[in-house]
Design an enzyme around this catalytic site. Structure first.
Site, short mmCIF file in Angstrom:
data_model
loop_
_atom_site.label_atom_id
_atom_site.label_comp_id
_atom_site.label_asym_id
_atom_site.label_seq_id
_atom_site.Cartn_x
_atom_site.Cartn_y
_atom_site.Cartn_z
N GLY A 48 -36.51 -30.36 112.85
CA GLY A 48 -36.13 -31.75 112.59
C GLY A 48 -36.80 -32.81 113.44
O GLY A 48 -36.97 -33.94 113.00
N GLU A 102 -35.02 -33.89 120.57
CA GLU A 102 -34.16 -33.48 119.45
C GLU A 102 -34.14 -34.54 118.37
O GLU A 102 -34.33 -35.73 118.65
CB GLU A 102 -32.72 -33.27 119.96
CG GLU A 102 -32.37 -31.81 120.24
CD GLU A 102 -32.18 -30.99 118.97
OE1 GLU A 102 -32.59 -31.42 117.87
OE2 GLU A 102 -31.63 -29.89 119.09
N ASP A 106 -25.23 -33.74 117.35
CA ASP A 106 -24.01 -33.88 116.56
C ASP A 106 -22.86 -33.30 117.40
O ASP A 106 -22.35 -33.97 118.28
CB ASP A 106 -24.24 -33.14 115.23
CG ASP A 106 -23.12 -33.29 114.24
OD1 ASP A 106 -22.49 -34.35 114.20
OD2 ASP A 106 -22.86 -32.34 113.47
N LYS A 134 -24.43 -38.75 117.47
CA LYS A 134 -23.13 -39.08 116.87
C LYS A 134 -22.09 -39.01 118.00
O LYS A 134 -21.55 -37.94 118.27
CB LYS A 134 -22.78 -38.08 115.76
CG LYS A 134 -23.69 -38.15 114.55
CD LYS A 134 -23.28 -37.11 113.49
CE LYS A 134 -24.21 -37.13 112.30
NZ LYS A 134 -23.97 -36.00 111.36
P1 IMP Z 1 -25.26 -29.81 116.71
O1 IMP Z 1 -25.60 -28.44 117.22
O2 IMP Z 1 -23.92 -29.87 116.03
O3 IMP Z 1 -25.42 -30.91 117.75
O4 IMP Z 1 -26.24 -30.12 115.53
C1 IMP Z 1 -27.57 -30.16 115.74
C2 IMP Z 1 -28.40 -29.83 114.54
O5 IMP Z 1 -27.68 -29.88 113.29
C3 IMP Z 1 -29.46 -30.89 114.44
O6 IMP Z 1 -30.57 -30.55 115.25
C4 IMP Z 1 -29.74 -30.94 112.98
O7 IMP Z 1 -30.73 -29.99 112.66
C5 IMP Z 1 -28.43 -30.59 112.32
N1 IMP Z 1 -27.68 -31.81 111.94
C6 IMP Z 1 -26.59 -32.34 112.53
N2 IMP Z 1 -26.17 -33.45 111.93
C7 IMP Z 1 -27.03 -33.65 110.89
C8 IMP Z 1 -27.13 -34.67 109.87
O8 IMP Z 1 -26.37 -35.64 109.77
N3 IMP Z 1 -28.17 -34.52 108.99
C9 IMP Z 1 -29.06 -33.49 109.05
N4 IMP Z 1 -29.00 -32.53 109.99
C10 IMP Z 1 -28.00 -32.61 110.90
MG MG Z 2 -32.49 -30.02 115.28
#
Ligand code: IMP
Ligand code: MG
Length: 177
Positions: A48, A102, A106, A134
């Protein structure tokens, strides 16, 4: 195009490309000041973050290096727990100033895995730069040092971020309707 359809879902325009680039440049300016003479190594988390990393890197005026990593998930053999393993590190990270790049933080689970894995390489310092955060969702202890844009808790796509593999190519960011 203000409304688009990707696979089965509708998205509407959220952050235009010119606004994204302004915010990315602001992050670059901060890093240019903070990392002058520190030769940081940027570790870009694929997939991403590729577009953010590219625009960010073009605005850096300091000596710096870049490399690309991935967290591969696989199920542990003994348990059902998902194990995350860092792949793509070819450099010696020992004593280096690392900036993890990154696309979005999220829940912070990914960044937590990343930070835990990186510790094993004994870097001097690890900071995090993310295009999007977020804040309502993030509940991990690591400071997110450089945030280009804070967003509410909606699913978004574009500018590197995907829905089921699609929409990474869009220059603007869209949010789910
Ligand atoms: P986390 O581990 O929950 O912080 O999420 C991280 C990963 O989830 C990111 O690097 C994204 O690849 C994916 N992700 C989280 N939120 C979104 C979103 O709103 N759209 C697309 N990908 C997301
Ligand atoms: Mg990612």
């Amino acid at each position: 195009m203000d409304n688009i359809k990707v696979k089965d879902k509708e998205f509407s325009i959220f952050i235009k490309s010119n606004e994204i680039l302004i915010r990315v440049e602001q992050v670059a300016q901060r890093i240019n000041i903070d990392y002058k003479d520190k030769n940081p190594l940027f570790l870009v988390v694929l997939n991403g973050a590729f577009m953010f990393a590219s625009d960010l890197f073009k605005k850096l005026t300091i000596d710096c290096e870049i490399s690309f990593v991935k967290l591969s998930s696989y199920s542990g053999t003994a348990t059902t727990e998902i194990v995350k393993h860092l792949i793509g590190i070819n450099e010696d990270l020992k004593g280096r100033n690392i900036i993890v790049v990154e696309d979005i933080v999220d829940t912070g689970i990914t960044i937590e895995h990343m930070m835990e894995e990186l510790k094993k390489y004994e870097p001097a310092d690890v900071k995090i730069a993310t295009l999007l955060l977020k804040p309502e969702k993030y509940d991990k202890g690591y400071a997110i040092d450089y945030v280009a844009i804070e967003i509410p808790n909606d699913f978004i796509i574009g500018y590197g971020l995907d829905y089921d593999g699609f929409a990474r190519n869009l220059p603007d960011i869209y949010k789910i309707v």
